[in-house]
Design a protein around this motif. Structure first.
Motif, mmCIF file in Angstrom:
data_model
loop_
_atom_site.group_PDB
_atom_site.id
_atom_site.type_symbol
_atom_site.label_atom_id
_atom_site.label_comp_id
_atom_site.label_asym_id
_atom_site.label_seq_id
_atom_site.Cartn_x
_atom_site.Cartn_y
_atom_site.Cartn_z
ATOM 1 N N GLY A 224 0.809 -1.211 0.000
ATOM 2 C CA GLY A 224 0.000 0.000 0.000
ATOM 3 C C GLY A 224 0.842 1.260 0.000
ATOM 4 O O GLY A 224 0.509 2.246 -0.663
ATOM 5 N N PHE A 225 1.961 1.238 0.733
ATOM 6 C CA PHE A 225 2.823 2.409 0.810
ATOM 7 C C PHE A 225 3.513 2.686 -0.529
ATOM 8 O O PHE A 225 3.956 3.809 -0.782
ATOM 9 C CB PHE A 225 3.855 2.214 1.923
ATOM 10 C CG PHE A 225 4.100 3.441 2.747
ATOM 11 C CD1 PHE A 225 3.138 4.418 2.895
ATOM 12 C CD2 PHE A 225 5.318 3.623 3.402
ATOM 13 C CE1 PHE A 225 3.367 5.558 3.666
ATOM 14 C CE2 PHE A 225 5.566 4.751 4.173
ATOM 15 C CZ PHE A 225 4.578 5.724 4.295
ATOM 16 N N PHE A 226 3.625 1.678 -1.390
ATOM 17 C CA PHE A 226 4.133 1.862 -2.753
ATOM 18 C C PHE A 226 3.309 2.934 -3.472
ATOM 19 O O PHE A 226 3.849 3.812 -4.150
ATOM 20 C CB PHE A 226 4.051 0.534 -3.513
ATOM 21 C CG PHE A 226 4.377 0.634 -4.984
ATOM 22 C CD1 PHE A 226 5.659 0.366 -5.452
ATOM 23 C CD2 PHE A 226 3.401 0.978 -5.914
ATOM 24 C CE1 PHE A 226 5.961 0.458 -6.806
ATOM 25 C CE2 PHE A 226 3.690 1.069 -7.270
ATOM 26 C CZ PHE A 226 4.976 0.805 -7.712
ATOM 27 N N VAL A 227 1.996 2.873 -3.305
ATOM 28 C CA VAL A 227 1.094 3.801 -3.990
ATOM 29 C C VAL A 227 1.274 5.216 -3.460
ATOM 30 O O VAL A 227 1.282 6.192 -4.219
ATOM 31 C CB VAL A 227 -0.359 3.346 -3.835
ATOM 32 C CG1 VAL A 227 -1.311 4.340 -4.488
ATOM 33 C CG2 VAL A 227 -0.543 1.960 -4.443
ATOM 34 N N GLY A 316 -3.316 18.121 -0.027
ATOM 35 C CA GLY A 316 -2.493 18.440 1.120
ATOM 36 C C GLY A 316 -3.008 17.833 2.411
ATOM 37 O O GLY A 316 -2.234 17.309 3.217
ATOM 38 N N PHE A 317 -4.314 17.881 2.616
ATOM 39 C CA PHE A 317 -4.883 17.312 3.835
ATOM 40 C C PHE A 317 -4.601 15.811 3.960
ATOM 41 O O PHE A 317 -4.585 15.271 5.060
ATOM 42 C CB PHE A 317 -6.386 17.573 3.892
ATOM 43 C CG PHE A 317 -6.739 18.981 4.276
ATOM 44 C CD1 PHE A 317 -6.422 19.483 5.530
ATOM 45 C CD2 PHE A 317 -7.369 19.828 3.370
ATOM 46 C CE1 PHE A 317 -6.730 20.792 5.886
ATOM 47 C CE2 PHE A 317 -7.689 21.133 3.720
ATOM 48 C CZ PHE A 317 -7.366 21.618 4.975
ATOM 49 N N PHE A 318 -4.375 15.155 2.830
ATOM 50 C CA PHE A 318 -4.166 13.700 2.840
ATOM 51 C C PHE A 318 -2.778 13.317 2.325
ATOM 52 O O PHE A 318 -2.511 12.157 2.060
ATOM 53 C CB PHE A 318 -5.248 13.017 1.987
ATOM 54 C CG PHE A 318 -6.630 13.265 2.503
ATOM 55 C CD1 PHE A 318 -7.169 12.442 3.476
ATOM 56 C CD2 PHE A 318 -7.384 14.336 2.045
ATOM 57 C CE1 PHE A 318 -8.437 12.670 3.980
ATOM 58 C CE2 PHE A 318 -8.658 14.580 2.542
ATOM 59 C CZ PHE A 318 -9.183 13.747 3.509
ATOM 60 N N TRP A 319 -1.889 14.275 2.202
ATOM 61 C CA TRP A 319 -0.580 14.111 1.567
ATOM 62 C C TRP A 319 0.315 13.141 2.337
ATOM 63 O O TRP A 319 0.630 12.048 1.873
ATOM 64 C CB TRP A 319 0.066 15.488 1.465
ATOM 65 C CG TRP A 319 1.351 15.591 0.723
ATOM 66 C CD1 TRP A 319 2.578 15.866 1.235
ATOM 67 C CD2 TRP A 319 1.525 15.495 -0.693
ATOM 68 N NE1 TRP A 319 3.512 15.950 0.234
ATOM 69 C CE2 TRP A 319 2.889 15.717 -0.968
ATOM 70 C CE3 TRP A 319 0.664 15.246 -1.753
ATOM 71 C CZ2 TRP A 319 3.415 15.687 -2.253
ATOM 72 C CZ3 TRP A 319 1.172 15.219 -3.047
ATOM 73 C CH2 TRP A 319 2.533 15.440 -3.277
ATOM 74 N N LEU A 320 0.738 13.545 3.524
ATOM 75 C CA LEU A 320 1.531 12.671 4.388
ATOM 76 C C LEU A 320 0.700 12.125 5.542
ATOM 77 O O LEU A 320 1.254 11.629 6.525
ATOM 78 C CB LEU A 320 2.750 13.421 4.926
ATOM 79 C CG LEU A 320 3.766 13.878 3.888
ATOM 80 C CD1 LEU A 320 4.887 14.670 4.549
ATOM 81 C CD2 LEU A 320 4.339 12.694 3.127
ATOM 82 N N ALA A 321 -0.611 12.206 5.405
ATOM 83 C CA ALA A 321 -1.494 11.661 6.430
ATOM 84 C C ALA A 321 -1.348 10.145 6.526
ATOM 85 O O ALA A 321 -1.758 9.543 7.526
ATOM 86 C CB ALA A 321 -2.944 12.031 6.116
ATOM 87 N N THR A 322 -0.752 9.531 5.532
ATOM 88 C CA THR A 322 -0.522 8.081 5.576
ATOM 89 C C THR A 322 0.588 7.702 6.553
ATOM 90 O O THR A 322 0.637 6.553 7.014
ATOM 91 C CB THR A 322 -0.119 7.558 4.181
ATOM 92 O OG1 THR A 322 1.044 8.282 3.741
ATOM 93 C CG2 THR A 322 -1.243 7.745 3.173
#
Length: 407
Positions: A224-227, A316-322
Motif C-alpha cells: 500500500g505504501f508503494f502507492v 495536502g490534507f491527505f498528503w503525508l497523512a498516511t
C-alpha cells in the motif's frame, strides 16, 4: 501534550520537528529545478526525471540500512552523516552539465542524505521518547513538521532561483543543510530493552526482520505504501513543470507545492490523532479513496488557478497523512525496539513507488507530450491501495522461532 513531557523528551521532539522541516523542505523543492535544468542543458524531462527517480530509490534502499544502524548504535552518527551527504549532493548539483554527474549528485548523494535525516530515522526516535499512549500523537506532530517544512522552504527555494539563479540557489541550500547536524545531538537515543512494547516478545534484530517478512499484514502495508510514494513523488517532481506547460508562472507551481505542505500540517496532525482513536487500516483506506477522487476530479475539470489551489489543498490534507497510521501499524505489529529498521523496510516499498512515479512521469511525457496517463495511473493505484489495506490485522505479529538466529 508538550507540557507533560520531561525536558529531555521535549528537546528531542522539538529537534526532531526542526530536522524534519529542513530535510523534507529541501527535498520537496527539487521539482522547481526541473525547468531551469532542462533549459540550461537542453535535456529532456526523462533525463532529469531519472536523476530524481534514482534519488528516491537510493533513499528507500539506504533507509533500511540507516534504520538498522540507528537501532543498533543510536541516531546521532546517522543524522550527521546524512546531513553531510545531503549538503554535498546539492553543492555538486549546482552547475551540473552531464547526466552522470546529475545522477550522482541529485540522485545518489541527495538520496543518501535524505535517508539519514528524514522520517525513517527521526520518527522512530520521537516515538521512543514518549509512552505508548502518546505515540500516535507524536508521530502526527513529526509528520506535520515535515509538511510545514514543505510550506516554508519551497517558496524560499523559488525566490532564490528567481533572484540569484538556480546554481547559487543550490549552493545556498547546501550550506544551510549543514545546520541539520546540530539537531542530531538531542536525538542521540540508543535502544534499551525497556523499549520493547508490552505484550510483544523480545527479539533480536534478525528475528524481528524475519517475522516482518513472513507476516501478511506487514507485506500488505509495504504494498500500500508503494502507492503513496508513486503519487507524492510524481506530484512533487512534475507538478511545477505540468503547470508551466499549461501556461502558469513558475511561482504558481511553487505555491501549489507549498499549499500542499501547509494543508498537510493539519492533515498529518489529525491523522496522528485519528489513528490513535480508530483502526489505522480504516484511516488509510479513507485517505487513499479521497486521493483517488481528488485526482479524478482535478483531471476532469477545466484547469484554472482555482482548480490548482483547491486540488493542492485537498491533496495536502491527505498528503503525508498516511505516515502516522503506517508507522503506527509497524509499532503495533513489532513494538519500537527495531522500528527504524522495520519502518525502513515499509518505506522501501514507498520509494519503489516514488521511483516509478517520477520516472514514468518523465518518460511518458517525452513519449506523449502529456502527463495525463500518469495522473490517471495514480488515481487507479490509490483505489487499489484502499483495497489492499482493508484486510490488514492491527495486532502484534507472531514471533519467529529462536532458532532463526541472533543479530
Amino acid at each position: 501534550m508538550f507540557h507533560s513531557m520531561n525536558r529531555a523528551s521535549l528537546m528531542l521532539v522539538l529537534s526532531g520537528c526542526l530536522l524534519l522541516m529542513l530535510s523534507f523542505g529541501y527535498r520537496s523543492g527539487f521539482g522547481l529545478f526541473v525547468p531551469p535544468l532542462t533549459a540550461a542543458n537542453d535535456w529532456s524531462r526523462e533525463t532529469i526525471s531519472m536523476s530524481l527517480a534514482i534519488q528516491n530509490i537510493v533513499w528507500g534502499i539506504l533507509a533500511v540500512f540507516a534504520g538498522g544502524l540507528a537501532d543498533r548504535f543510536g541516531t546521532r552518527k546517522v543524522i550527521v552523516a546524512g546531513s553531510l551527504l545531503y549538503a554535498a549532493g546539492m553543492w555538486l548539483m549546482a552547475g551540473v552539465d552531464t547526466p552522470w554527474l546529475l545522477n550522482t549528485s541529485a540522485g545518489v548523494l541527495v538520496g543518501a542524505g535524505v535517508a539519514g535525516t528524514a522520517f525513517g530515522i527521526v520518527l522512530p526516535a520521537m516515538a521512543k521518547a514518549v509512552d505508548e499512549s502518546r505515540r500516535q500523537w507524536v508521530l502526527g506532530v513529526g509528520t506535520a513538521a515535515g509538511s510545514m517544512g514543505q510550506f516554508v522552504v519551497v517558496p524560499v527555494v523559488q525566490q532564490l532561483i528567481d533572484h540569484v539563479g538556480w546554481i547559487s540557489a543550490l549552493q545556498v541550500l547546501a550550506i544551510s543543510a549543514l545546520g541539520m547536524m546540530l539537531l542530531a545531538f538531542p536525538l542521540a537515543v540508543k535502544n534499551e530493552e525497556s523499549q520493547v512494547t508490552v505484550g510483544l516478545p523480545e527479539q533480536t534484530l534478525r528475528q524481528a526482520l524475519m517475522a516482518a517478512l513472513k507476516y501478511p499484514s506487514f507485506m500488505l502495508l509495504v504494498m500500500g505504501f508503494f502507492v503513496c510514494g508513486f503519487q507524492i513523488a510524481f506530484v512533487t517532481a512534475h507538478m511545477p513543470a505540468f503547470l508551466q506547460d499549461n501556461g502558469f508562472s513558475p511561482d504558481v507551481g511553487a505555491w501549489a507545492i507549498a499549499v500542499i505542505g501547509l494543508c498537510n500540517v493539519v492533515g498529518a496532525y489529525m491523522a496522528g490523532i485519528l489513528s490513535g482513536r480508530y483502526p489505522k487500516r480504516e484511516v488509510l483506506v479513507i485517505i487513499y479513496l479521497v486521493r483517488a477522487l481528488a485526482v479524478a476530479i482535478f483531471m476532469l475539470m477545466p484547469l484554472s488557478l482555482a482548480s490548482v489551489l483547491v486540488f493542492s489543498a485537498v491533496m495536502g490534507f491527505f498528503w503525508l497523512a498516511t505516515v502516522p497510521p503506517t508507522s503506527g501499524l509497524v509499532a503495533v505489529m513489532f513494538g519500537t525496539r527495531y522500528m527504524s529498521l522495520l519502518y525502513g523496510v515499509v518505506f522501501l516499498g514507498h520509494q519503489l513507488g516514488s521511483f516509478c512515479g517520477v520516472w514514468l512521469g518523465g518518460i511518458l511525457y517525452d513519449r506523449t507530450g502529456s502527463y495525463d496517463v500518469v495522473w490517471w495511473m495514480g488515481a487507479l493505484l490509490a483505489v487499489m491501495a484502499a483495497v489492499v489495506h482493508w484486510p490488514i490485522k492491527e495486532k502484534g505479529a507472531p514471533p519467529v522461532p529462536s532458532s532463526v538466529g541472533t543479530a
